[in-house]
Write an enzyme that holds these catalytic residues in place. Structure first.
Site, PDB file in Angstrom:
ATOM      1  N   GLU A  49      31.158  42.960 -28.698  1.00 40.98           N
ATOM      2  CA  GLU A  49      32.529  43.454 -28.691  1.00 40.98           C
ATOM      3  C   GLU A  49      32.560  44.869 -29.259  1.00 40.98           C
ATOM      4  O   GLU A  49      32.594  45.041 -30.498  1.00 40.98           O
ATOM      5  CB  GLU A  49      33.428  42.568 -29.541  1.00 40.98           C
ATOM      6  CG  GLU A  49      33.517  41.134 -29.047  1.00 40.98           C
ATOM      7  CD  GLU A  49      34.793  40.472 -29.526  1.00 40.98           C
ATOM      8  OE1 GLU A  49      35.575  40.047 -28.668  1.00 40.98           O
ATOM      9  OE2 GLU A  49      35.031  40.413 -30.742  1.00 40.98           O
ATOM     10  N   ASN A 106      40.376  33.860 -28.616  1.00 39.26           N
ATOM     11  CA  ASN A 106      40.506  34.088 -30.055  1.00 39.26           C
ATOM     12  C   ASN A 106      41.965  34.465 -30.320  1.00 39.26           C
ATOM     13  O   ASN A 106      42.386  35.571 -30.019  1.00 39.26           O
ATOM     14  CB  ASN A 106      39.554  35.235 -30.448  1.00 39.26           C
ATOM     15  CG  ASN A 106      39.730  35.689 -31.878  1.00 39.26           C
ATOM     16  OD1 ASN A 106      40.412  35.032 -32.665  1.00 39.26           O
ATOM     17  ND2 ASN A 106      39.117  36.805 -32.211  1.00 39.26           N
ATOM     18  N   HIS A 154      33.225  38.492 -36.634  1.00 44.06           N
ATOM     19  CA  HIS A 154      34.128  39.300 -35.818  1.00 44.06           C
ATOM     20  C   HIS A 154      34.339  40.656 -36.505  1.00 44.06           C
ATOM     21  O   HIS A 154      34.399  40.732 -37.738  1.00 44.06           O
ATOM     22  CB  HIS A 154      35.462  38.570 -35.641  1.00 44.06           C
ATOM     23  CG  HIS A 154      36.341  39.230 -34.616  1.00 44.06           C
ATOM     24  ND1 HIS A 154      37.070  40.361 -34.903  1.00 44.06           N
ATOM     25  CD2 HIS A 154      36.558  38.956 -33.303  1.00 44.06           C
ATOM     26  CE1 HIS A 154      37.714  40.739 -33.803  1.00 44.06           C
ATOM     27  NE2 HIS A 154      37.416  39.914 -32.824  1.00 44.06           N
ATOM     28  N   LYS A 157      43.404  34.890 -33.081  1.00 42.83           N
ATOM     29  CA  LYS A 157      43.562  35.708 -34.285  1.00 42.83           C
ATOM     30  C   LYS A 157      44.706  35.153 -35.152  1.00 42.83           C
ATOM     31  O   LYS A 157      44.892  33.940 -35.197  1.00 42.83           O
ATOM     32  CB  LYS A 157      43.755  37.178 -33.915  1.00 42.83           C
ATOM     33  CG  LYS A 157      42.651  37.650 -32.962  1.00 42.83           C
ATOM     34  CD  LYS A 157      42.602  39.124 -32.759  1.00 42.83           C
ATOM     35  CE  LYS A 157      41.457  39.460 -31.821  1.00 42.83           C
ATOM     36  NZ  LYS A 157      41.273  40.898 -31.610  1.00 42.83           N
ATOM     37  N   GLU A 165      36.863  42.376 -36.976  1.00 40.58           N
ATOM     38  CA  GLU A 165      38.021  42.432 -37.880  1.00 40.58           C
ATOM     39  C   GLU A 165      37.673  41.813 -39.236  1.00 40.58           C
ATOM     40  O   GLU A 165      38.168  42.270 -40.267  1.00 40.58           O
ATOM     41  CB  GLU A 165      39.220  41.739 -37.217  1.00 40.58           C
ATOM     42  CG  GLU A 165      39.777  42.610 -36.095  1.00 40.58           C
ATOM     43  CD  GLU A 165      40.506  41.861 -34.996  1.00 40.58           C
ATOM     44  OE1 GLU A 165      40.845  40.682 -35.166  1.00 40.58           O
ATOM     45  OE2 GLU A 165      40.721  42.488 -33.932  1.00 40.58           O
ATOM     46  N   SER A 211      39.484  43.790 -24.773  1.00 41.99           N
ATOM     47  CA  SER A 211      40.480  44.045 -23.732  1.00 41.99           C
ATOM     48  C   SER A 211      40.142  43.415 -22.380  1.00 41.99           C
ATOM     49  O   SER A 211      40.378  44.007 -21.334  1.00 41.99           O
ATOM     50  CB  SER A 211      40.719  45.554 -23.582  1.00 41.99           C
ATOM     51  OG  SER A 211      41.236  46.087 -24.788  1.00 41.99           O
ATOM     52  N   GLY A 265      41.595  45.133 -28.482  1.00 46.06           N
ATOM     53  CA  GLY A 265      43.037  45.250 -28.695  1.00 46.06           C
ATOM     54  C   GLY A 265      43.596  46.609 -28.331  1.00 46.06           C
ATOM     55  O   GLY A 265      44.731  46.928 -28.672  1.00 46.06           O
TER      56      GLY A 265
HETATM   57  P1  PGA Z   1      41.200  41.707 -27.261  1.00 42.16           P
HETATM   58  O1  PGA Z   1      40.381  41.052 -28.480  1.00 42.16           O
HETATM   59  O2  PGA Z   1      40.883  40.878 -26.036  1.00 42.16           O
HETATM   60  O3  PGA Z   1      42.639  41.607 -27.679  1.00 42.16           O
HETATM   61  O4  PGA Z   1      40.716  43.100 -27.118  1.00 42.16           O
HETATM   62  C1  PGA Z   1      39.069  40.583 -28.295  1.00 42.16           C
HETATM   63  C2  PGA Z   1      38.529  40.055 -29.591  1.00 42.16           C
HETATM   64  O5  PGA Z   1      38.753  40.667 -30.644  1.00 42.16           O
HETATM   65  O6  PGA Z   1      37.848  39.001 -29.622  1.00 42.16           O
END
Ligand code: PGA
Length: 250
Positions: free
Chosen positions: A165, A8, A93, A10, A95, A210, A171
């Site tokens: 997640e 992803n 997601h 983003k 976010e 992460s 992140g």
């Molecule tokens: P990250 O993001 O690997 O940077 O923690 C995962 C995600 O939001 O899908």
């Protein structure tokens, strides 16, 4: 079940960086035991799909609108993603849930729109840090699953997947422990079986938050982890490939 390793990107990626990520993936893809998916920003879906034409690496969107077309300035529909070359789409997601106030009902409508357009959906669920500290993670994830998954999510020829997640691990470089991941994935599997019967056994459950080359093998070896949804580490071909290579063949 073959593992799915999904990247992803983003809100990252311009034409030049896209080629730097996608080129090595294309060259390595035939030797990977897992399925590989990249979800670039919408501006790059068509060009990335072209770069990957004829390869095993699949392309997806990061979100779609619930309607196929209409007066929704700035939004993109599932048929548009499909038209640009996507075969998957991420919905719900954390976010999007946080930044755009997306509810479970909206996520479910998006997943239904994806299926209607022939896209496979990655439906994301996961608790916040406060919910985890209050010991409410399975309650929250259970409610998200019940509200976000369409009734016919299982048993389709090209079924979607669920991604767990935990918001506090996204992140942040902070990992859920293997025990935490195992407990929630086992809970999700039980919920899928309860709702969908035997077909619920076939839905892959990805872990995200992460995931890095250094922890991928351990996380991917946890029972009921059927792949990974990778954010930051998917922006470097070398790291993303190292994660894909860590996927066990189950
Ligand atoms: P990250 O993001 O690997 O940077 O923690 C995962 C995600 O939001 O899908």
């Amino acid at each position: 079940m073959t593992a799915l390793i999904a990247g992803n990107w983003k809100m990252n990626g311009l034409t030049e960086t896209a080629a730097q990520i996608v080129g090595p993936l294309r060259r390595a893809a035939d030797d990977l035991a897992c399925e590989v998916l990249v979800c670039p920003p919408a501006t790059l879906i068509a060009s990335v799909a072209q770069m990957l034409a004829g390869s095993r690496v699949m392309v997806g969107g990061q979100d779609c609108h619930a309607k196929p077309s209409g007066a929704h300035t700035g939004d993109l529909s599932a048929p548009m993603l499909r038209d640009a070359g996507a075969t998957w789409v991420i919905v719900g997601h954390s976010e999007r849930r946080a930044d755009h106030a997306e509810t479970d009902a909206m996520v479910r409508a998006k997943a239904e729109a994806a299926a209607a357009a022939g896209l496979r959906a990655i439906v994301c669920v996961g608790e916040t840090e406060a919910e985890r500290l209050a010991g409410r993670e399975t309650e929250v994830v259970g409610r998200q699953l019940a509200g976000s998954l369409p009734d016919d999510f299982a048993g389709r020829p090209a079924a979607g997947v669920v991604a767990y997640e935990p918001v506090w691990a996204i992140g942040t470089g902070r990992n859920a422990t293997e025990a935490d991941v195992g407990a929630v994935h086992a809970f999700i599997r039980a919920e899928l079986l309860r709702r969908f019967g035997d077909a619920g056994a076939k839905i892959r459950i990805l872990y995200g938050g992460s995931v890095r080359p250094a922890n991928a093998a351990a996380l991917l070896a946890v029972p009921e982890v059927g792949g990974a949804l990778v954010g930051g580490a998917s922006l470097k071909a070398e790291d993303f490939l190292a994660i894909a290579k860590a996927a066990p063949t189950r």
